[in-house]
Design an enzyme around this catalytic site. Structure first.
Site, short mmCIF file in Angstrom:
data_model
loop_
_atom_site.label_atom_id
_atom_site.label_comp_id
_atom_site.label_asym_id
_atom_site.label_seq_id
_atom_site.Cartn_x
_atom_site.Cartn_y
_atom_site.Cartn_z
CD GLU A 100 16.10 -13.10 -9.32
OE1 GLU A 100 15.63 -13.65 -8.32
OE2 GLU A 100 15.74 -11.98 -9.71
CD1 TRP A 108 -0.27 -6.18 -3.38
CD2 TRP A 108 -0.44 -6.85 -1.26
NE1 TRP A 108 0.10 -7.51 -3.32
CE2 TRP A 108 0.00 -7.94 -2.04
CE3 TRP A 108 -0.62 -7.04 0.11
CZ2 TRP A 108 0.27 -9.19 -1.49
CZ3 TRP A 108 -0.36 -8.29 0.66
CH2 TRP A 108 0.08 -9.35 -0.15
CB CYS A 129 -0.95 0.09 1.20
SG CYS A 129 -2.04 -1.31 1.36
CG ASN A 184 1.68 0.62 4.28
OD1 ASN A 184 1.46 -0.56 4.04
ND2 ASN A 184 2.89 1.14 4.22
N GLY A 185 -0.48 -1.38 6.37
CA GLY A 185 -0.06 -2.31 7.43
C GLY A 185 -1.18 -3.27 7.76
CE LYS A 245 11.27 -2.63 -6.60
NZ LYS A 245 11.61 -3.99 -7.01
CD GLU A 300 9.19 -11.64 -9.25
OE1 GLU A 300 9.11 -11.04 -8.19
OE2 GLU A 300 10.21 -11.55 -9.98
CE LYS A 335 12.68 -10.86 -11.33
NZ LYS A 335 13.43 -10.86 -10.11
NE ARG A 361 4.53 1.60 -0.07
CZ ARG A 361 5.48 1.16 0.74
NH1 ARG A 361 6.73 1.22 0.36
NH2 ARG A 361 5.19 0.67 1.92
CG HIS A 410 17.56 -36.93 -7.04
ND1 HIS A 410 17.82 -38.26 -6.87
CD2 HIS A 410 18.77 -36.33 -7.16
CE1 HIS A 410 19.13 -38.47 -6.85
NE2 HIS A 410 19.73 -37.30 -7.03
C1 G6P Z 1 8.80 -8.49 -3.06
C2 G6P Z 1 9.28 -8.01 -4.41
C3 G6P Z 1 10.55 -8.77 -4.81
C4 G6P Z 1 11.61 -8.62 -3.74
C5 G6P Z 1 11.08 -9.06 -2.37
C6 G6P Z 1 12.05 -8.70 -1.25
O1 G6P Z 1 8.34 -9.79 -3.16
O2 G6P Z 1 8.27 -8.19 -5.39
O3 G6P Z 1 11.04 -8.26 -6.03
O4 G6P Z 1 12.72 -9.39 -4.07
O5 G6P Z 1 9.85 -8.40 -2.08
O6 G6P Z 1 12.12 -7.30 -1.17
P1 G6P Z 1 13.33 -6.50 -0.58
O7 G6P Z 1 12.92 -5.06 -0.75
O8 G6P Z 1 13.43 -6.88 0.87
O9 G6P Z 1 14.54 -6.83 -1.33
#
Ligand code: G6P
Length: 612
Positions: free
Chosen positions: A485, A74, A2, A100-101, A607, A492, A489, A27, A508
């Site tokens: 990673e 969010w 948020c 927010n929270g 994010k 996501e 990606k 956010r 396995h």
């Molecule tokens: C969210 C974001 C990711 C990020 C993760 C950790 O899930 O979408 O892209 O890697 O948070 O965030 P940070 O700010 O702690 O790296």
């Protein structure tokens, strides 16, 4: 999660709030709303969907207010909908609030309020907190800020709240615990936001609000207090950020802009620290704690998401170079179990935003048990930065695309420098190898630049596999976390199911999935496991899987074997992940774009995850 923005001053509040919400959409973006107070009264406008839908809804409306609050959501409590969107109004209609929270004891508070005759229009914890405040306000016949203080002492959870009172047309009241809040100080005006991006074009003077602090803002006055009603002197800081850094600069999406920025951000990360000719690395956070590092029995990397993958690469690097045992923990697991932490253990908190709730709480817990917290962070002044004993910033600049890219390569760069700096002091590396790796690091920006030139051919590979239902990502050694990673990606951005696996572990289980419809991405640059990964590739080919291989330029063996190759510049295996991850980012990006998805705002994600 948020984003919140608020304004009080001489200008029209709505355009400032709207622009700010667009900057904070990373956010959360399932609904948005504003509350504006003008001579005719307090009005709330809110809409399910992105901020643009709220904007559309308000086109042509006269909105002359000079004070207002705005929110982009969010969802946590209650599905995304108009009625669950913020701001919420109190029962009397006098108060509007954004939040927010998460209020963890909201269910109990709600029941108590229902017994008193309160009726709720939304499913949110926010509306409960707002009416809880109003109830105290009415019953105690006190100032609103006093009611906020009393309420917050009884609340369990995390919050930033901002309140607007219909009877106080020049005052905003805000409070924080666990979620970020920045105040911008202008001339005869004040701003509030979740981060500095909505504020930056109006003022560079900011105050970061701390936990358990309450801010009372009027156009010409800022009062900061603790929950005990004692005044606190605001610590005014100068923002070190330019507006251009948070705009798209001609690219279609923030994600691709940030991918393409990487040669520069890695250079910025090395600049002033690494001198490959002299053989020096300057990092005051490490130097000031050198004795601790040298004698550390253990390093625990604590992180989430992409940052957790950076921690995994760092595990390989630190164990190799520094001979210090390393554990890599998901912050969300670490914080809730009963981990064995010894005094003097070093916790490395890796986080782009510096606001991830699980990571923040995990380090606070470790701190209580005597651990030293070293932050690898991107956002200066963030909550984790302030909770850390020491650290090193990644200097990647604001990252806005929800899927992390440039923050990851900057994290790897910083972590490698930290490891090298310790290793040379601890004498766990030879001088030759140290000098070689310094040189390799120095060359990374140019190699990243060369890798980015492959974007058109990666786009062609993306087109070939965009209809896949599942994908497998495999790597070994330093490239194993890169495979994880890559899979993350893809999930996501393109919503294709993908799994990352150590290439050898594939036999396995995941090998059962292999047939002619399964694309398998190998991160197979030249390293000490090269022959082994070629064998794993053979195993996939023998079962008719499609192989896409990221290889080192000139690797004829794999070129002859794979269906598609992406050849990147040669690098030492320890440095390679900083480069080999770039084709992973581009592949996911182009597949996401081809499928028509909003890659900067993938569904259900946010994010900055400031809830647990
Ligand atoms: C969210 C974001 C990711 C990020 C993760 C950790 O899930 O979408 O892209 O890697 O948070 O965030 P940070 O700010 O702690 O790296």
């Amino acid at each position: 999660m948020c984003g919140i923005v608020a304004y009080v001053g001489q200008k029209e509040a709505y355009p400032i709030i709207l622009k700010g919400l667009k900057r904070l959409e990373y956010r959360g973006y399932d609904s948005a709303g504003v509350a504006l107070l003008d001579e005719k009264g307090l009005n709330v406008y809110k809409k399910q969907g992105k901020v643009a839908e709220l904007e559309e809804h308000l086109i042509g409306k006269a909105l002359p207010a000079h004070i207002g609050i705005g929110h982009t959501r969010w969802a946590t409590h209650g599905e995304p909908s108009d009625r669950n969107a913020h701001p919420h109004m109190s029962k009397s209609g006098k108060l509007a609030m954004i939040h927010n929270g998460i209020i963890e004891n909201y269910a109990q508070l709600k029941q108590d309020l229902i017994k008193k005759g309160y009726v709720f229009k939304s499913d949110t914890d926010t509306e409960v907190l707002l009416n809880f405040i109003e109830d105290i306000w009415i019953n105690n016949n006190c100032e609103l800020e006093e009611a906020v203080r009393i309420a917050l002492k009884r609340v369990v959870g995390a919050y930033v709240i901002v309140l607007l009172d219909a009877d106080q047309p020049d005052t905003l009241i805000a409070a924080r615990k666990g979620s970020p809040l920045v105040i911008g100080i202008g001339k005869g005006e004040h701003f509030l936001a979740s981060d500095a991006s909505p504020i930056i074009e109006y003022t560079k003077e900011v105050v970061y609000v701390n936990d358990y602090e309450l801010a009372i803002l009027k156009p010409d006055e800022l009062i900061l207090k603790n929950l005990g009603n004692e005044k606190i002197t605001p610590f005014v800081q100068k923002l070190d950020m330019e507006l251009a850094a948070i705009e798209k600069g001609g690219f279609d999406h923030f994600m691709i802009k940030e991918i393409f920025e990487q040669s520069e951000t890695i250079y910025d990360c090395l600049r002033g620290r690494l001198d490959a000719e002299k053989g020096t690395i300057k990092m005051s956070g490490v130097e000031n704690n050198m004795e601790r590092f040298i004698h550390a029995q253990r390093i625990i990397m604590v992180a989430c998401g992409t940052s957790w993958h950076a921690g995994l690469v760092a595990e390989y690097i630190f164990e190799e170079l520094c001979r210090i045992p390393v554990e890599v923990e998901y912050a969300s697991e670490f914080r809730y179990r009963n981990p064995v932490i010894h005094k003097g253990d070093i916790i490395m908190a890796i986080s782009q935003s510096g606001e991830t709730a699980d990571t923040l709480v995990a380090i606070e817990k470790a701190k209580e048990q005597g651990a030293i917290i070293f932050g690898i962070l991107n956002v200066v002044g963030s909550s984790i930065a302030r909770a850390s004993h020491a650290g090193a910033y990644t200097h990647a600049g604001p990252e806005i695309g929800v899927a992390s890219t440039k923050a990851f390569t900057a994290q790897l760069t910083v972590l490698t420098m930290v490891a090298l700096r310790i290793a040379i002091e601890k004498k766990t590396i030879t001088h030759d190898r140290y000098m070689h790796l310094l040189n390799e690091l120095h060359e990374v920006p140019a190699k990243v630049e060369a890798t980015l030139k492959l974007s058109e051919s990666i786009k062609a590979v993306a087109a070939k596999y965009a209809d896949a239902k599942d994908m497998l990502y495999l790597g070994r050694g330093y490239n194993f976390p890169v495979a994880l990673e890559g899979a993350l990606k893809l999930k996501e951005i393109s919503y294709i199911h993908a799994e990352g696996y150590p290439a050898a572990e594939m036999k396995h289980g995941p090998i059962a999935l292999v047939d002619e419809t399964l694309p398998v991405v190998f991160v197979a640059t030249k390293d000490s496991y090269h022959e082994k990964i070629v064998s794993n590739m053979q195993e996939i080919k023998a079962r008719k899987g499609k192989v896409i291989a990221v290889i080192t330029e000139g690797d004829e063996v794999i070129t002859g074997l794979a269906d598609d190759v992406i050849a990147i510049p040669e690098a030492d295996e320890l440095i390679a992940p900083i480069i080999s991850v770039i084709p992973m980012q581009l592949l996911a990006y182009y597949i996401g774009v081809l499928k028509g998805y909003d890659v900067d705002k993938p569904r259900n994600l946010a994010k900055s995850v400031t809830v647990e």
